[in-house]
Design a protein around this motif. Structure first.
Motif, PDB file in Angstrom:
ATOM      1  N   GLY A  79     -14.329   7.821  18.851  1.00  0.00           N
ATOM      2  CA  GLY A  79     -15.521   8.473  18.326  1.00  0.00           C
ATOM      3  C   GLY A  79     -16.767   7.618  18.412  1.00  0.00           C
ATOM      4  N   VAL A  80     -16.791   6.696  19.371  1.00  0.00           N
ATOM      5  CA  VAL A  80     -17.954   5.829  19.552  1.00  0.00           C
ATOM      6  C   VAL A  80     -19.096   6.635  20.162  1.00  0.00           C
ATOM      7  N   SER A  81     -20.302   6.368  19.743  1.00  0.00           N
ATOM      8  CA  SER A  81     -21.453   7.111  20.236  1.00  0.00           C
ATOM      9  C   SER A  81     -21.632   6.936  21.738  1.00  0.00           C
ATOM     10  N   ALA A  82     -22.226   7.936  22.362  1.00  0.00           N
ATOM     11  CA  ALA A  82     -22.482   7.876  23.804  1.00  0.00           C
ATOM     12  C   ALA A  82     -23.417   6.721  24.131  1.00  0.00           C
ATOM     13  N   GLN A  83     -24.364   6.435  23.251  1.00  0.00           N
ATOM     14  CA  GLN A  83     -25.294   5.332  23.480  1.00  0.00           C
ATOM     15  C   GLN A  83     -24.556   3.994  23.499  1.00  0.00           C
ATOM     16  N   ALA A  84     -23.661   3.786  22.561  1.00  0.00           N
ATOM     17  CA  ALA A  84     -22.890   2.541  22.518  1.00  0.00           C
ATOM     18  C   ALA A  84     -21.987   2.431  23.732  1.00  0.00           C
ATOM     19  N   ALA A  85     -21.337   3.522  24.099  1.00  0.00           N
ATOM     20  CA  ALA A  85     -20.482   3.522  25.286  1.00  0.00           C
ATOM     21  C   ALA A  85     -21.306   3.232  26.531  1.00  0.00           C
ATOM     22  N   GLY A  86     -22.516   3.738  26.579  1.00  0.00           N
ATOM     23  CA  GLY A  86     -23.401   3.486  27.714  1.00  0.00           C
ATOM     24  C   GLY A  86     -23.770   2.022  27.844  1.00  0.00           C
ATOM     25  N   ARG A  87     -23.974   1.360  26.716  1.00  0.00           N
ATOM     26  CA  ARG A  87     -24.294  -0.077  26.757  1.00  0.00           C
ATOM     27  C   ARG A  87     -23.135  -0.879  27.350  1.00  0.00           C
TER      28      ARG A  87
END
Length: 99
Positions: free
Chosen positions: A29-37
């Protein structure tokens, strides 16, 4: 020859690792922004990984075989191949998705 090795490492090691990281983040459930980083970190590390694979083919083949057979974990491969990204994965993997 270098281009062939780079393509094989990309197909059999880098792309599967990126997919595995994305899957782990989605499940957590990690945010898309964090996954993008983290994805950006790994993409930025790819040229260095490919360079090392070209200079040390046994290293690359060992990691690819280890990943595909389950003998190596994604964390152990990242720790060796892109240690900065491992820190990013560990730091981001506990953040819940608040969106």
């Amino acid at each position: 020859m270098q281009d062939i090795i780079a393509a094989l490492i990309s197909i059999f090691l880098i792309e599967p690792l990126q997919a595995n990281i994305a899957e782990r983040f989605a499940e957590a459930g990690v945010s898309a922004q964090a996954a993008g980083r983290v994805a950006t970190c790994f993409s930025n590390a790819a040229p260095e990984i490919l360079d090392r694979a070209g200079n040390e083919p046994a290293w690359a083949i060992g990691h690819a075989i280890g990943y595909w057979t389950g003998a190596s974990t994604i964390d152990s491969i990242l720790a060796d191949a892109a240690p900065d990204c491992l820190a990013a994965v560990d730091g981001e993997s506990v953040e819940p998705d608040v969106a």
